[in-house]
Scaffold this active site. Structure first.
Site, PDB file in Angstrom:
ATOM      1  N   GLU A   1      -6.823   4.233   8.157  1.00  0.00           N
ATOM      2  CA  GLU A   1      -6.673   5.659   7.839  1.00  0.00           C
ATOM      3  C   GLU A   1      -7.945   6.194   7.179  1.00  0.00           C
ATOM      4  O   GLU A   1      -8.342   7.334   7.402  1.00  0.00           O
ATOM      5  CB  GLU A   1      -5.433   5.866   6.946  1.00  0.00           C
ATOM      6  CG  GLU A   1      -4.155   5.656   7.742  1.00  0.00           C
ATOM      7  CD  GLU A   1      -2.940   5.259   6.921  1.00  0.00           C
ATOM      8  OE1 GLU A   1      -2.966   5.356   5.685  1.00  0.00           O
ATOM      9  OE2 GLU A   1      -1.949   4.815   7.538  1.00  0.00           O
TER      10      GLU A   1
ATOM     11  N   HIS B   1      -9.362   0.446   5.338  1.00  0.00           N
ATOM     12  CA  HIS B   1      -8.079   0.759   5.976  1.00  0.00           C
ATOM     13  C   HIS B   1      -8.339   1.719   7.144  1.00  0.00           C
ATOM     14  O   HIS B   1      -9.186   2.609   7.047  1.00  0.00           O
ATOM     15  CB  HIS B   1      -7.124   1.378   4.958  1.00  0.00           C
ATOM     16  CG  HIS B   1      -5.715   1.448   5.470  1.00  0.00           C
ATOM     17  ND1 HIS B   1      -5.302   2.418   6.360  1.00  0.00           N
ATOM     18  CD2 HIS B   1      -4.637   0.654   5.258  1.00  0.00           C
ATOM     19  CE1 HIS B   1      -4.027   2.217   6.652  1.00  0.00           C
ATOM     20  NE2 HIS B   1      -3.602   1.154   6.009  1.00  0.00           N
TER      21      HIS B   1
ATOM     22  N   GLY C   1       2.934  -1.252   4.352  1.00  0.00           N
ATOM     23  CA  GLY C   1       2.907   0.186   4.097  1.00  0.00           C
ATOM     24  C   GLY C   1       4.306   0.714   3.823  1.00  0.00           C
ATOM     25  O   GLY C   1       4.814   0.633   2.705  1.00  0.00           O
ATOM     26  N   GLY C   2       4.967   1.222   4.860  1.00  0.00           N
ATOM     27  CA  GLY C   2       6.274   1.867   4.694  1.00  0.00           C
ATOM     28  C   GLY C   2       7.290   1.048   3.918  1.00  0.00           C
ATOM     29  O   GLY C   2       7.970   1.572   3.019  1.00  0.00           O
TER      30      GLY C   2
ATOM     31  N   GLU D   1      -5.001  -5.551  10.674  1.00  0.00           N
ATOM     32  CA  GLU D   1      -4.042  -4.469  10.868  1.00  0.00           C
ATOM     33  C   GLU D   1      -4.284  -3.778  12.216  1.00  0.00           C
ATOM     34  O   GLU D   1      -5.109  -2.859  12.296  1.00  0.00           O
ATOM     35  CB  GLU D   1      -4.183  -3.446   9.738  1.00  0.00           C
ATOM     36  CG  GLU D   1      -3.869  -4.000   8.369  1.00  0.00           C
ATOM     37  CD  GLU D   1      -3.299  -2.925   7.471  1.00  0.00           C
ATOM     38  OE1 GLU D   1      -2.225  -3.152   6.895  1.00  0.00           O
ATOM     39  OE2 GLU D   1      -3.901  -1.843   7.360  1.00  0.00           O
TER      40      GLU D   1
ATOM     41  N   GLY E   1       2.595   1.957  10.918  1.00  0.00           N
ATOM     42  CA  GLY E   1       3.504   3.091  10.779  1.00  0.00           C
ATOM     43  C   GLY E   1       4.211   3.480  12.067  1.00  0.00           C
ATOM     44  O   GLY E   1       4.814   4.545  12.148  1.00  0.00           O
TER      45      GLY E   1
ATOM     46  N   ASN F   1       0.861  -1.182   0.000  1.00  0.00           N
ATOM     47  CA  ASN F   1       0.000   0.000   0.000  1.00  0.00           C
ATOM     48  C   ASN F   1       0.898   1.233   0.000  1.00  0.00           C
ATOM     49  O   ASN F   1       1.504   1.559   1.022  1.00  0.00           O
ATOM     50  CB  ASN F   1      -0.887  -0.044   1.264  1.00  0.00           C
ATOM     51  CG  ASN F   1      -1.707   1.214   1.444  1.00  0.00           C
ATOM     52  OD1 ASN F   1      -1.813   2.047   0.545  1.00  0.00           O
ATOM     53  ND2 ASN F   1      -2.309   1.354   2.626  1.00  0.00           N
ATOM     54  N   TRP F   2       0.971   1.879  -1.141  1.00  0.00           N
ATOM     55  CA  TRP F   2       1.897   3.020  -1.262  1.00  0.00           C
ATOM     56  C   TRP F   2       1.344   4.297  -0.630  1.00  0.00           C
ATOM     57  O   TRP F   2       2.045   5.298  -0.534  1.00  0.00           O
ATOM     58  CB  TRP F   2       2.222   3.281  -2.745  1.00  0.00           C
ATOM     59  CG  TRP F   2       3.017   2.201  -3.399  1.00  0.00           C
ATOM     60  CD1 TRP F   2       3.335   0.971  -2.878  1.00  0.00           C
ATOM     61  CD2 TRP F   2       3.608   2.233  -4.701  1.00  0.00           C
ATOM     62  NE1 TRP F   2       4.080   0.251  -3.787  1.00  0.00           N
ATOM     63  CE2 TRP F   2       4.256   1.005  -4.909  1.00  0.00           C
ATOM     64  CE3 TRP F   2       3.640   3.189  -5.725  1.00  0.00           C
ATOM     65  CZ2 TRP F   2       4.943   0.702  -6.091  1.00  0.00           C
ATOM     66  CZ3 TRP F   2       4.315   2.897  -6.917  1.00  0.00           C
ATOM     67  CH2 TRP F   2       4.963   1.654  -7.077  1.00  0.00           C
ATOM     68  N   LYS F   3       0.068   4.271  -0.261  1.00  0.00           N
ATOM     69  CA  LYS F   3      -0.585   5.447   0.338  1.00  0.00           C
ATOM     70  C   LYS F   3      -0.384   6.682  -0.560  1.00  0.00           C
ATOM     71  O   LYS F   3      -0.293   6.542  -1.773  1.00  0.00           O
ATOM     72  CB  LYS F   3      -0.089   5.674   1.770  1.00  0.00           C
ATOM     73  CG  LYS F   3      -0.167   4.398   2.617  1.00  0.00           C
ATOM     74  CD  LYS F   3       0.040   4.630   4.080  1.00  0.00           C
ATOM     75  CE  LYS F   3       0.056   3.292   4.792  1.00  0.00           C
ATOM     76  NZ  LYS F   3       0.061   3.422   6.249  1.00  0.00           N
TER      77      LYS F   3
ATOM     78  N   SER G   1       3.705  -2.398  10.470  1.00  0.00           N
ATOM     79  CA  SER G   1       5.162  -2.407  10.649  1.00  0.00           C
ATOM     80  C   SER G   1       5.797  -3.749  10.288  1.00  0.00           C
ATOM     81  O   SER G   1       6.792  -4.155  10.884  1.00  0.00           O
ATOM     82  CB  SER G   1       5.543  -1.982  12.071  1.00  0.00           C
ATOM     83  OG  SER G   1       5.109  -0.659  12.308  1.00  0.00           O
TER      84      SER G   1
HETATM   85  C1  PEP Z   1      -0.659  -0.057   6.319  1.00  0.00           C
HETATM   86  O1  PEP Z   1      -0.870   1.149   6.381  1.00  0.00           O
HETATM   87  O2  PEP Z   1      -1.471  -0.811   5.747  1.00  0.00           O
HETATM   88  C2  PEP Z   1       0.546  -0.580   6.941  1.00  0.00           C
HETATM   89  C3  PEP Z   1       0.605  -1.849   7.226  1.00  0.00           C
HETATM   90  O3  PEP Z   1       1.543   0.344   7.187  1.00  0.00           O
HETATM   91  P1  PEP Z   1       3.015   0.033   7.802  1.00  0.00           P
HETATM   92  O4  PEP Z   1       3.517  -1.212   7.161  1.00  0.00           O
HETATM   93  O5  PEP Z   1       3.812   1.229   7.428  1.00  0.00           O
HETATM   94  O6  PEP Z   1       2.824  -0.120   9.269  1.00  0.00           O
END
Ligand code: PEP
Length: 254
Positions: free
Chosen positions: A101, A99, A238-239, A171, A177, A9-11, A217
Site C-alpha cells: 500500500e 508494504h 491485516g484484516g 505478501e 485484503g 498491521n492495523w493500518k 488474507s
Molecule cells: C496486509 O495488509 O499486510 C495484509 C496481510 O492484509 P490482509 O491480511 O487483510 O490481507
C-alpha cells in the site's frame, strides 16, 4: 534470529478507545489460552497516535510494539512525518517497510525504501520488509524475477550485521485484503525462493536465521496450514488483526 512471529498491521483503523479495547482483549486472550504453547513473538502495529497507549497495555513478554512506516531522514523540516528515532522513543521495536500500500499509494520505490531501512536500523528499529507480486506479474510467470529485483534493489544493500535485524514478509498483492490466500504450496515455494536469494546475497547462515512471514488474507482458518510449511515462520496479518478472537487464534496456530 529466526523465530515464529505473528505481526498485526492495523493500518488506518481504530480510534483510541477501540485500539485500547482491542489490545486489552488480545493480551488477555493470549495469556489465558496459550500456557505451554510454543514461543511466538507477537508484534502489534497500531496507527502512530496510538503507539504509546497501546504499548503501555502490551505487558512485555511475547508482545512487541511496531509501527507501520517511518521517514527516511533522522529529523528536520518534514511536516507531518515521523522519524525512526521518534518511534524508538515511544517503545517501538519494529517497523513495517515496503508494504504494497505504501509502494502503490505513496509511490515508495526501492531507492526510497533502502533509505528508510537505513534510517530504521540507525535508530535501533527492526524492519519487517515486505515484498510481493501483482496478479498480472504472477500470471505472466514473472513472480520470481520480480521478487529477486525487489530484494536486490530494496534490501540486499544492507551489511550482514544490518540484515541480521530484518524480518522479510512475502505478501502477494493479489491476496491482500481480497480474501484470496496463496495456497500453502504457493507460499512455501516463494518462501524457499526468498531464503535461497538471502543465501546467495549473504550466506547460508543468514538464510537459515531469517524469519520469513506470509501475508495476504491469512486468517484463523488457514493460518495453521500456512505456518506448518518449513519456510513459513509466521504471518503479517491485516484484516484479521482487528478482531481479537481471530488474531488470538492465528497466534495459537503454531
Ligand atoms: C496486509 O495488509 O499486510 C495484509 C496481510 O492484509 P490482509 O491480511 O487483510 O490481507
Amino acid at each position: 534470529m529466526r523465530k515464529n512471529m505473528v505481526a498485526g498491521n492495523w493500518k488506518m483503523n481504530t480510534t483510541l478507545p477501540e485500539a485500547q479495547a482491542l489490545i486489552s482483549e488480545i493480551v488477555h486472550m493470549v495469556q489465558d489460552e496459550t500456557t505451554g504453547s510454543p514461543a511466538v513473538e507477537v508484534v502489534v502495529c497500531p496507527p502512530f497516535p496510538f503507539l504509546l497507549p497501546v504499548g503501555k497495555l502490551l505487558q512485555g513478554g511475547q508482545f512487541h510494539l511496531g509501527a507501520q512506516n517511518c521517514h527516511q531522514k533522522a529529523s528536520g523540516a518534514f511536516t507531518g512525518e515521523v522519524s525512526a528515532a521518534m518511534l524508538q522513543s515511544v517503545g517501538c521495536e519494529y517497523v513495517i517497510l515496503g508494504h504494497s500500500e505504501r509502494r502503490q499509494y505513496f509511490r515508495e520505490d526501492d531507492e526510497l525504501l533502502s533509505q528508510k531501512l537505513k534510517a530504521a536500523l540507525a535508530a535501533g528499529l527492526k524492519p519487517i520488509f515486505c515484498v510481493g507480486e501483482t496478479l498480472e506479474t504472477r500470471e505472466q510467470g514473472d513472480t520470481f524475477k520480480h521478487l529477486e529485483k525487489q530484494l536486490k534493489d530494496g534490501l540486499f544493500h544492507l551489511s550482514n550485521e544490518e540484515f541480521d535485524q530484518v524480518t522479510v514478509a512475502y505478501e502477494p498483492i493479489w491476496a491482500i485484503g481480497t480474501g484470496k490466500t496463496a495456497t500453502s504450496q504457493q507460499a512455501q515455494e516463494v518462501h524457499a525462493f526468498i531464503r535461497e536469494q538471502i543465501a546467495r546475497a549473504y550466506d547460508a547462515k543468514a538464510a537459515l536465521n531469517t524469519s520469513i512471514l506470509y501475508g495476504g488474507s491469512c486468517n484463523a482458518q488457514n493460518a495453521r496450514e500456512l505456518f506448518s510449511q518449513p519456510d513459513v515462520d509466521g504471518g503479517l496479518i491485516g484484516g484479521a488483526a482487528l478482531k481479537s478472537r481471530d488474531f488470538t487464534d492465528i497466534i495459537k496456530s503454531f
